[in-house]
Scaffold this motif. Structure first.
Motif, PDB file in Angstrom:
ATOM      1  N   HIS A  38     -25.112  33.214 -26.318  1.00  0.00           N
ATOM      2  CA  HIS A  38     -24.374  33.893 -25.270  1.00  0.00           C
ATOM      3  C   HIS A  38     -22.886  33.539 -25.343  1.00  0.00           C
ATOM      4  CE1 HIS A  38     -25.816  30.062 -23.566  1.00  0.00           C
ATOM      5  NE2 HIS A  38     -24.660  30.023 -22.955  1.00  0.00           N
ATOM      6  N   LYS A  39     -22.091  34.365 -24.691  1.00  0.00           N
ATOM      7  CA  LYS A  39     -20.656  34.138 -24.594  1.00  0.00           C
ATOM      8  C   LYS A  39     -20.391  33.199 -23.423  1.00  0.00           C
ATOM      9  CE  LYS A  39     -19.386  38.575 -26.543  1.00  0.00           C
ATOM     10  NZ  LYS A  39     -18.721  39.866 -26.314  1.00  0.00           N
ATOM     11  N   VAL A  40     -19.212  32.594 -23.452  1.00  0.00           N
ATOM     12  CA  VAL A  40     -18.843  31.664 -22.398  1.00  0.00           C
ATOM     13  C   VAL A  40     -17.345  31.764 -22.123  1.00  0.00           C
ATOM     14  CG1 VAL A  40     -18.455  29.755 -23.999  1.00  0.00           C
ATOM     15  CG2 VAL A  40     -19.044  29.262 -21.634  1.00  0.00           C
ATOM     16  N   ARG A  41     -17.010  31.527 -20.884  1.00  0.00           N
ATOM     17  CA  ARG A  41     -15.613  31.372 -20.458  1.00  0.00           C
ATOM     18  C   ARG A  41     -15.590  30.100 -19.614  1.00  0.00           C
ATOM     19  NH1 ARG A  41     -10.918  34.485 -20.225  1.00  0.00           N
ATOM     20  NH2 ARG A  41      -9.540  34.014 -18.489  1.00  0.00           N
ATOM     21  N   ILE A  42     -14.803  29.129 -20.046  1.00  0.00           N
ATOM     22  CA  ILE A  42     -14.740  27.817 -19.401  1.00  0.00           C
ATOM     23  C   ILE A  42     -13.305  27.570 -18.940  1.00  0.00           C
ATOM     24  CG2 ILE A  42     -15.010  25.322 -19.747  1.00  0.00           C
ATOM     25  CD1 ILE A  42     -17.655  26.707 -20.108  1.00  0.00           C
ATOM     26  N   ARG A  43     -13.164  27.141 -17.700  1.00  0.00           N
ATOM     27  CA  ARG A  43     -11.834  26.729 -17.218  1.00  0.00           C
ATOM     28  C   ARG A  43     -11.904  25.245 -16.895  1.00  0.00           C
ATOM     29  NH1 ARG A  43      -9.461  26.821 -11.981  1.00  0.00           N
ATOM     30  NH2 ARG A  43     -11.145  28.191 -11.258  1.00  0.00           N
ATOM     31  N   CYS A  44     -11.028  24.465 -17.520  1.00  0.00           N
ATOM     32  CA  CYS A  44     -10.952  23.020 -17.308  1.00  0.00           C
ATOM     33  C   CYS A  44      -9.687  22.712 -16.525  1.00  0.00           C
ATOM     34  CB  CYS A  44     -10.901  22.285 -18.642  1.00  0.00           C
ATOM     35  SG  CYS A  44     -12.303  22.601 -19.729  1.00  0.00           S
ATOM     36  N   GLU A  45      -9.854  22.047 -15.406  1.00  0.00           N
ATOM     37  CA  GLU A  45      -8.683  21.689 -14.606  1.00  0.00           C
ATOM     38  C   GLU A  45      -8.700  20.208 -14.269  1.00  0.00           C
ATOM     39  OE1 GLU A  45      -8.630  22.822 -10.283  1.00  0.00           O
ATOM     40  OE2 GLU A  45     -10.216  24.209 -10.936  1.00  0.00           O
ATOM     41  N   PHE A  46      -7.511  19.649 -14.086  1.00  0.00           N
ATOM     42  CA  PHE A  46      -7.330  18.238 -13.809  1.00  0.00           C
ATOM     43  C   PHE A  46      -6.462  18.089 -12.558  1.00  0.00           C
ATOM     44  CE2 PHE A  46      -8.194  18.740 -18.265  1.00  0.00           C
ATOM     45  CZ  PHE A  46      -9.157  17.776 -18.497  1.00  0.00           C
ATOM     46  N   PRO A  47      -7.092  18.040 -11.386  1.00  0.00           N
ATOM     47  CA  PRO A  47      -6.312  17.910 -10.150  1.00  0.00           C
ATOM     48  C   PRO A  47      -5.435  16.659 -10.174  1.00  0.00           C
ATOM     49  CG  PRO A  47      -8.610  18.405  -9.676  1.00  0.00           C
ATOM     50  CD  PRO A  47      -8.531  18.093 -11.132  1.00  0.00           C
ATOM     51  N   THR A  48      -4.297  16.732  -9.523  1.00  0.00           N
ATOM     52  CA  THR A  48      -3.397  15.578  -9.454  1.00  0.00           C
ATOM     53  C   THR A  48      -3.622  14.756  -8.198  1.00  0.00           C
ATOM     54  OG1 THR A  48      -1.680  16.971  -8.478  1.00  0.00           O
ATOM     55  CG2 THR A  48      -1.629  16.663 -10.884  1.00  0.00           C
ATOM     56  N   SER A  49      -4.494  15.243  -7.317  1.00  0.00           N
ATOM     57  CA  SER A  49      -4.842  14.481  -6.116  1.00  0.00           C
ATOM     58  C   SER A  49      -6.254  14.887  -5.687  1.00  0.00           C
ATOM     59  CB  SER A  49      -3.840  14.746  -4.986  1.00  0.00           C
ATOM     60  OG  SER A  49      -3.871  16.112  -4.628  1.00  0.00           O
ATOM     61  N   GLY A  50      -6.797  14.112  -4.772  1.00  0.00           N
ATOM     62  CA  GLY A  50      -8.129  14.411  -4.265  1.00  0.00           C
ATOM     63  C   GLY A  50      -9.202  13.557  -4.906  1.00  0.00           C
ATOM     64  N   GLU A  51     -10.435  13.894  -4.607  1.00  0.00           N
ATOM     65  CA  GLU A  51     -11.593  13.110  -5.039  1.00  0.00           C
ATOM     66  C   GLU A  51     -11.900  13.269  -6.525  1.00  0.00           C
ATOM     67  OE1 GLU A  51     -16.391  12.925  -4.014  1.00  0.00           O
ATOM     68  OE2 GLU A  51     -15.096  14.280  -2.895  1.00  0.00           O
ATOM     69  N   PHE A  52     -11.670  14.463  -7.073  1.00  0.00           N
ATOM     70  CA  PHE A  52     -12.115  14.768  -8.421  1.00  0.00           C
ATOM     71  C   PHE A  52     -10.985  14.649  -9.442  1.00  0.00           C
ATOM     72  CE2 PHE A  52     -14.810  17.305  -5.520  1.00  0.00           C
ATOM     73  CZ  PHE A  52     -15.982  16.577  -5.714  1.00  0.00           C
ATOM     74  N   ALA A  53     -11.282  13.984 -10.556  1.00  0.00           N
ATOM     75  CA  ALA A  53     -10.321  13.860 -11.648  1.00  0.00           C
ATOM     76  C   ALA A  53     -10.408  15.056 -12.586  1.00  0.00           C
ATOM     77  CB  ALA A  53     -10.593  12.576 -12.430  1.00  0.00           C
ATOM     78  N   TYR A  54     -11.566  15.757 -12.552  1.00  0.00           N
ATOM     79  CA  TYR A  54     -11.808  16.856 -13.470  1.00  0.00           C
ATOM     80  C   TYR A  54     -12.728  17.862 -12.791  1.00  0.00           C
ATOM     81  CZ  TYR A  54     -13.716  19.270 -17.595  1.00  0.00           C
ATOM     82  OH  TYR A  54     -14.105  20.203 -18.509  1.00  0.00           O
ATOM     83  N   ILE A  55     -12.432  19.146 -13.012  1.00  0.00           N
ATOM     84  CA  ILE A  55     -13.316  20.208 -12.527  1.00  0.00           C
ATOM     85  C   ILE A  55     -13.461  21.231 -13.649  1.00  0.00           C
ATOM     86  CG2 ILE A  55     -13.758  21.978 -10.787  1.00  0.00           C
ATOM     87  CD1 ILE A  55     -11.847  20.410  -8.907  1.00  0.00           C
ATOM     88  N   GLN A  56     -14.710  21.514 -14.000  1.00  0.00           N
ATOM     89  CA  GLN A  56     -14.990  22.511 -15.037  1.00  0.00           C
ATOM     90  C   GLN A  56     -15.706  23.692 -14.390  1.00  0.00           C
ATOM     91  OE1 GLN A  56     -16.397  21.219 -18.925  1.00  0.00           O
ATOM     92  NE2 GLN A  56     -18.006  22.775 -18.811  1.00  0.00           N
TER      93      GLN A  56
END
Length: 151
Positions: A38-56
């Motif tokens: 299957h095909k995929v589209r992934i967005r990787c983000e790195f918040p500069t504040s808050g609880e999460f260091a990484y969100i995919q």
């Protein structure tokens, strides 16, 4: 220094994955027969504040019209990025050679886990991911992920 600042200092190779990636995931059995693709589209983000260091953000798309979306936030603790989500729990870390390694236990399939290796091409625009799936300690499939950066 907070956890996000520590994460950015201790896992710099992970930050190279920021952005939007598209690609193809091919699942093969132990005999290398294709069992899903299957095909995929992934967005990787790195918040500069808050609880999460990484969100995919994952968006999987099959040729028959099926789609699946998931949001995978991770926290940084004790030198690793950690997830404890409905489907899985586990962690990621990076090597001195800028490989990202993951060890994830599937909560939605007891006894199943996978190890993932993520390698970035030298151009920073192509990456390869391989997943090695085990059920009760026995290898049963692999996933080959070919991705390229689009944003």
């Amino acid at each position: 220094m907070n956890n996000i600042e520590t994460f950015r200092r201790e896992m710099p190779a992970m930050l190279l994955h920021e952005g939007v990636w598209e690609g193809v995931y091919t699942h093969i059995d132990r005999d290398a027969a294709v069992i899903d693709k299957h095909k995929v589209r992934i967005r990787c983000e790195f918040p500069t504040s808050g609880e999460f260091a990484y969100i995919q953000h994952n968006h999987f798309i099959w040729e028959d019209g099926r789609e699946y979306k998931a949001c995978l936030p991770g926290v940084y603790q004790n030198g690793r990025l950690w997830w404890d989500l409905e489907a899985f729990k586990g962690s990621a870390w990076e090597t001195k050679d800028n490989l990202i390694l993951l060890n994830l236990d599937r909560k939605d399939d007891p006894g199943s886990n996978f190890f993932e290796i993520i390698a970035m091409g030298s151009d920073g625009k192509h990456r390869s991911r391989t997943w090695h799936w085990f059920k009760d300690g026995e290898l049963f499939k692999r996933t080959l992920c070919d991705e390229w950066k689009v944003e």
